[in-house]
Design an enzyme around this catalytic site. Structure first.
Site, PDB file in Angstrom:
ATOM      1  N   HIS A 167      38.323  36.136  41.299  1.00  0.00           N
ATOM      2  CA  HIS A 167      38.669  37.300  41.469  1.00  0.00           C
ATOM      3  C   HIS A 167      40.545  37.852  42.762  1.00  0.00           C
ATOM      4  O   HIS A 167      41.262  37.928  41.634  1.00  0.00           O
ATOM      5  CB  HIS A 167      37.926  38.552  42.425  1.00  0.00           C
ATOM      6  CG  HIS A 167      38.668  39.779  42.750  1.00  0.00           C
ATOM      7  ND1 HIS A 167      38.452  40.603  41.913  1.00  0.00           N
ATOM      8  CD2 HIS A 167      39.467  40.193  43.734  1.00  0.00           C
ATOM      9  CE1 HIS A 167      38.860  41.948  42.616  1.00  0.00           C
ATOM     10  NE2 HIS A 167      39.609  41.292  43.738  1.00  0.00           N
ATOM     11  N   GLU A 168      40.011  36.846  43.308  1.00  0.00           N
ATOM     12  CA  GLU A 168      41.769  36.225  44.112  1.00  0.00           C
ATOM     13  C   GLU A 168      42.978  35.707  43.299  1.00  0.00           C
ATOM     14  O   GLU A 168      44.024  36.282  43.333  1.00  0.00           O
ATOM     15  CB  GLU A 168      41.850  35.405  45.698  1.00  0.00           C
ATOM     16  CG  GLU A 168      40.150  36.696  45.967  1.00  0.00           C
ATOM     17  CD  GLU A 168      40.954  38.402  46.301  1.00  0.00           C
ATOM     18  OE1 GLU A 168      42.270  38.581  46.274  1.00  0.00           O
ATOM     19  OE2 GLU A 168      39.671  38.774  47.129  1.00  0.00           O
ATOM     20  N   HIS A 171      44.451  38.080  40.549  1.00  0.00           N
ATOM     21  CA  HIS A 171      45.267  38.876  41.027  1.00  0.00           C
ATOM     22  C   HIS A 171      46.703  38.373  41.613  1.00  0.00           C
ATOM     23  O   HIS A 171      47.211  38.565  40.961  1.00  0.00           O
ATOM     24  CB  HIS A 171      45.042  39.444  42.538  1.00  0.00           C
ATOM     25  CG  HIS A 171      44.107  40.489  43.412  1.00  0.00           C
ATOM     26  ND1 HIS A 171      44.342  41.800  42.233  1.00  0.00           N
ATOM     27  CD2 HIS A 171      42.580  40.438  43.946  1.00  0.00           C
ATOM     28  CE1 HIS A 171      43.224  42.745  42.567  1.00  0.00           C
ATOM     29  NE2 HIS A 171      42.927  41.973  43.378  1.00  0.00           N
ATOM     30  N   GLU A 223      42.258  46.064  40.767  1.00  0.00           N
ATOM     31  CA  GLU A 223      41.202  45.888  41.712  1.00  0.00           C
ATOM     32  C   GLU A 223      40.154  45.073  40.210  1.00  0.00           C
ATOM     33  O   GLU A 223      38.738  44.269  39.927  1.00  0.00           O
ATOM     34  CB  GLU A 223      40.599  46.251  42.436  1.00  0.00           C
ATOM     35  CG  GLU A 223      40.846  46.473  43.761  1.00  0.00           C
ATOM     36  CD  GLU A 223      41.364  44.949  44.458  1.00  0.00           C
ATOM     37  OE1 GLU A 223      40.470  44.122  44.078  1.00  0.00           O
ATOM     38  OE2 GLU A 223      42.501  44.543  45.033  1.00  0.00           O
TER      39      GLU A 223
END
Length: 310
Positions: A167-168, A171, A223
């Site tokens: 997920h990071e 980003h 997100e």
């Protein structure tokens, strides 16, 4: 020699003249009209509007998921800002960073680099673990990832940790930092113009409304996009995307007070789980395309000594 009647007449006339002079002196018609009643103001506003629209449209681009977004910061500018933030973050958590030779740090780095290699992502990636009970992780522009050690027991498994790290990494891949910085820069210019030409109080009100109606939903979009991209990344690294649902179920159980989704920069945990379930078939196709073996065998192959959460 003036008579009393003559004097009375002169006095009356003088009084009217005096009142007339005073009236003319303080007549509101002598004050400058509001700036928005000026034709020049509207010419300038129209020119600025046309120029701003052209600037905005020429800086629109597609995100990795096809979402149209405004970006007016170059990758180099983004990297420079990230390096400055990285130096500040390292100074802030100095003395609380888990040493490089510690098994926990090695474990987190191994999972992160496995995802980065599988997704074939370039860049100077750095991964750090912060000794803190906080259940959180974040990424800075330029690929600087920080994971709080309090998140690791909640991650529970290697697949759970892969969900967070992917997920990071997503980003950074999607340039969400550049997107938010670009939008903030644009909004700051609009606020300055409103405060300069109209009313500073309107700028304050507009800032509050913008945060509620634009910035928070935009953050939730980023997100949500990172969830989708990250799910594909972890699948490409031969992690089980189904475990992302398990992680967010544990997150939901750990939540004490969940703020309303409208007032939060992140989607609600329930909506995240619902979306991830919809994306799992697509992620499974990515995993099959990577010729991944059985998940248990994969984790055994990648496991090394000292991967406990110590």
């Amino acid at each position: 020699m003036f008579s009393l009647r003559r004097l009375s007449s002169l006095g009356s006339r003088g009084s009217r003249m005096l009142h007339s002079k005073r009236y003319q002196r303080f007549n509101s018609s002598n004050q400058l009209p509001p700036i928005w009643e000026s034709r020049t103001f509207w010419y300038c506003a129209g020119a600025a509007g046309v120029g701003g629209t052209i600037y905005y449209q020429t800086h629109m681009e597609d995100s990795p998921t096809g979402r149209r977004r405004f970006i007016a910061i170059t990758p180099q500018e983004e990297t420079n800002l990230g390096l400055a933030a990285y130096a500040q973050t390292m100074a802030q958590y100095n003395g609380r960073l888990v040493p490089k030779n510690h098994p926990t740090d090695a474990f987190v780095r191994r999972v992160a680099h496995r995802i980065i290699r599988a997704a074939n992502l370039p860049g100077d990636w750095e991964i750090h673990v912060i000794h803190s009970p906080e259940k959180n992780a974040f990424v800075l522009p330029g690929g600087k990832i920080f994971v709080f050690s309090g998140l690791l027991p909640l991650a529970e498994t290697e697949d759970g940790l892969a969900t967070v790290l992917a997920h990071e990494i997503a980003h950074q891949y999607a340039r969400h930092s550049a997107e938010k910085l670009s939008k903030s820069k644009l909004i700051s210019i609009l606020y300055a113009l409103v405060a300069m030409f109209l009313d500073p109080t309107l700028a304050q009100l507009g800032r509050s409304m913008t945060n509620l109606l634009l910035e928070l939903p935009n953050s939730r979009q980023c997100e949500q996009e990172a969830d989708e991209i990250g799910l594909n990344f972890m699948a490409m690294a031969c992690y089980d995307p189904q475990q992302a649902v398990e992680l967010w179920q544990r997150m939901k159980n750990a939540e004490q007070i969940a703020p309303p989704q409208l007032l939060n920069t992140h989607p609600s945990t329930e909506s995240r789980i619902e979306n991830i379930r919809k994306w799992i078939p697509q992620a499974q196709l990515k995993r099959e395309a990577a010729n991944c073996p059985n998940p248990d065998l994969t984790n055994l192959f990648f496991s090394r000594a000292g991967t406990g959460f110590r």
